[in-house]
Design an enzyme around this catalytic site. Structure first.
Site, PDB file in Angstrom:
ATOM      1  N   GLU A 243     -50.368 -28.898  -6.187  1.00 54.05           N
ATOM      2  CA  GLU A 243     -50.442 -30.048  -5.577  1.00 54.05           C
ATOM      3  C   GLU A 243     -52.382 -31.191  -5.563  1.00 54.05           C
ATOM      4  O   GLU A 243     -51.697 -32.099  -5.978  1.00 54.05           O
ATOM      5  CB  GLU A 243     -49.780 -30.290  -4.480  1.00 54.05           C
ATOM      6  CG  GLU A 243     -49.495 -31.588  -3.907  1.00 54.05           C
ATOM      7  CD  GLU A 243     -48.608 -31.483  -3.206  1.00 54.05           C
ATOM      8  OE1 GLU A 243     -46.947 -31.468  -2.475  1.00 54.05           O
ATOM      9  OE2 GLU A 243     -49.543 -32.122  -1.335  1.00 54.05           O
ATOM     10  N   ARG A 269     -60.013 -66.445 -15.082  1.00 53.62           N
ATOM     11  CA  ARG A 269     -61.074 -67.101 -14.397  1.00 53.62           C
ATOM     12  C   ARG A 269     -62.134 -67.495 -13.955  1.00 53.62           C
ATOM     13  O   ARG A 269     -62.702 -67.178 -14.181  1.00 53.62           O
ATOM     14  CB  ARG A 269     -60.863 -65.948 -12.982  1.00 53.62           C
ATOM     15  CG  ARG A 269     -61.389 -67.009 -11.763  1.00 53.62           C
ATOM     16  CD  ARG A 269     -60.158 -67.582 -11.110  1.00 53.62           C
ATOM     17  NE  ARG A 269     -60.871 -68.376 -10.094  1.00 53.62           N
ATOM     18  CZ  ARG A 269     -60.152 -68.603  -8.318  1.00 53.62           C
ATOM     19  NH1 ARG A 269     -58.916 -69.204  -9.611  1.00 53.62           N
ATOM     20  NH2 ARG A 269     -60.112 -69.604  -7.731  1.00 53.62           N
ATOM     21  N   GLN A 280     -73.106 -61.290 -12.778  1.00 54.61           N
ATOM     22  CA  GLN A 280     -73.726 -60.271 -13.139  1.00 54.61           C
ATOM     23  C   GLN A 280     -72.582 -59.447 -11.623  1.00 54.61           C
ATOM     24  O   GLN A 280     -72.218 -58.281 -11.454  1.00 54.61           O
ATOM     25  CB  GLN A 280     -74.745 -59.542 -12.178  1.00 54.61           C
ATOM     26  CG  GLN A 280     -76.165 -58.425 -12.754  1.00 54.61           C
ATOM     27  CD  GLN A 280     -76.546 -58.499 -13.099  1.00 54.61           C
ATOM     28  OE1 GLN A 280     -77.263 -58.849 -11.540  1.00 54.61           O
ATOM     29  NE2 GLN A 280     -77.679 -57.856 -14.706  1.00 54.61           N
TER      30      GLN A 280
END
Length: 381
Positions: A243, A269, A280
């Site tokens: 798991e 955007r 940056q």
């Protein structure tokens, strides 16, 4: 050293990705009380996720750890909700694996066939409220009575509990034996004495319904014991190895999908007359998201490869990859919300859901603190 995947591996992953994307992606956000539906479970079964690493003799895919992780990663990228692939991973790894390697006889074989096909859904009943990460402190007991064991106790945070047809349960059979005093059982849901509590309201992974499960005078045939009496601790640790190595792959997929959405958003955007990707502060944050994802992916693939090779360092490698993948998922989730701005706080964008789903990763299958303990022990500390 070859870092490329084979044509067969690419093909299997793409089949899962296509099927899950077409059938499960884009469903509306669900209520925390809404477990996985049988129709959704059927999609996961059709994709081969319910039996990926189970033997072909019971209808499974017969895959190793790495190939299983690749399918879970594909599902994680294609599904907009983390709950369905998490439910499949819990069913397969925490339940299917110990039944595959430690179960004996026709009764366990029949359960595995049902699990591989998706006809049966499994839940792992190991954790208890008071024991938590200390599995040796569990209070549930199993007393031998002829050809049966009588189980008593309550388990918490049982994934898939609401819909599970069979539970893999751990209980103390010899309180004086410590690690060697716990045994594991496959317990069909219809066994008298089982009570499943109401769904627990979680922050995320809503389709993977969790609940408390109580065993009260529950008689389980000895034929459904997994491994020898007293071997439950080893059974649990073995299943956790699988798991911890494979399940976090769903977060790799989710992070890949998340990053694609973030890149599209920052390119489109505009603020202060420029695309925000030109700032940056934004582009470097995206770069860090990619750095975390790729580093975590390499660690997970290596851990799965070591597990497939039967190497002794596999346990420490799985712990290293799990803590790296799951903490990267949380960090990338926070960055994704921030880069989306106010819209990242809205349910409709999905950014906040990816973050909520990621939070469980650092807690389930052993907390990040437990993983660091395993890593430290691997260094001889």
């Amino acid at each position: 050293m070859d870092f490329d995947l084979s044509t067969e591996q690419h093909g299997r992953a793409e089949r899962v990705r296509t099927l899950v994307r077409d059938r499960l992606r884009g469903t509306p956000p669900r209520d925390p009380d809404s477990p996985l539906t049988r129709d959704e479970w059927g999609v996961l079964a059709e994709a081969g996720l319910t039996g990926a690493c189970l033997p072909a003799s019971v209808g499974g895919g017969g895959l190793g750890a790495l190939d299983t992780a690749l399918l879970l990663e594909a599902a994680g990228s294609a599904c907009s909700h983390g709950g369905p692939p998490f439910a499949a991973a819990a069913h397969l790894l925490a339940c299917g694996v110990p039944m595959r390697d430690f179960g004996r006889g026709e009764a366990v074989g029949d359960l595995l066939r049902g699990m591989a096909s998706g006809a049966l859904l499994a839940g792992n009943a190991a954790t208890e409220d008071e024991a938590g990460s200390d599995v040796n402190a569990m209070a549930a007991t199993a007393e031998r009575d002829g050809q049966d064991y009588v189980l008593d106790g309550t388990k918490a945070f049982v994934s898939n509990a609401a819909e599970a047809d069979v539970f893999v349960a751990y209980a103390v059979t010899d309180p004086s034996a410590g690690f060697l005093g716990t045994s594991a059982f496959a317990v069909p849901r219809g066994t008298p004495g089982i009570t499943v509590g109401p769904p627990l309201r979680k922050a995320g992974l809503h389709a993977c319904g969790a609940a408390r499960v109580t065993f009260a005078g529950c008689r389980v045939p000895a034929a459904l014991r997994l491994g020898a009496e007293g071997q439950g601790g080893a059974v649990f640790q073995f299943s956790m190895g699988w798991e911890r190595a494979c399940l976090p792959a769903i977060y790799l997929g989710a992070m890949e999908d998340q990053l694609d959405q973030v890149v599209a958003h920052v390119r489109g955007r505009r603020q202060f007359g420029r695309r925000i990707s030109e700032f940056q502060a934004v582009s470097h944050r995206v770069a860090d998201m990619r750095r975390r994802l790729e580093g975590a992916r390499l660690l997970l693939y290596r851990a799965c490869w070591l597990l497939d090779e039967g190497r002794p360092e596999a346990a420490a490698a799985a712990a290293l990859s799990k803590v790296s993948v799951t903490e990267a998922a949380v960090a990338n989730g926070l960055d994704a919300v921030q880069l989306h701005g106010a819209s990242g706080y809205l349910v409709e964008t999905g950014a906040e859901e990816r973050l909520r789903d990621a939070l469980a990763g650092t807690l389930a299958s052993g907390t990040s603190e437990i993983q660091r303990e395993i890593i430290a022990r691997g260094e001889g500390l």
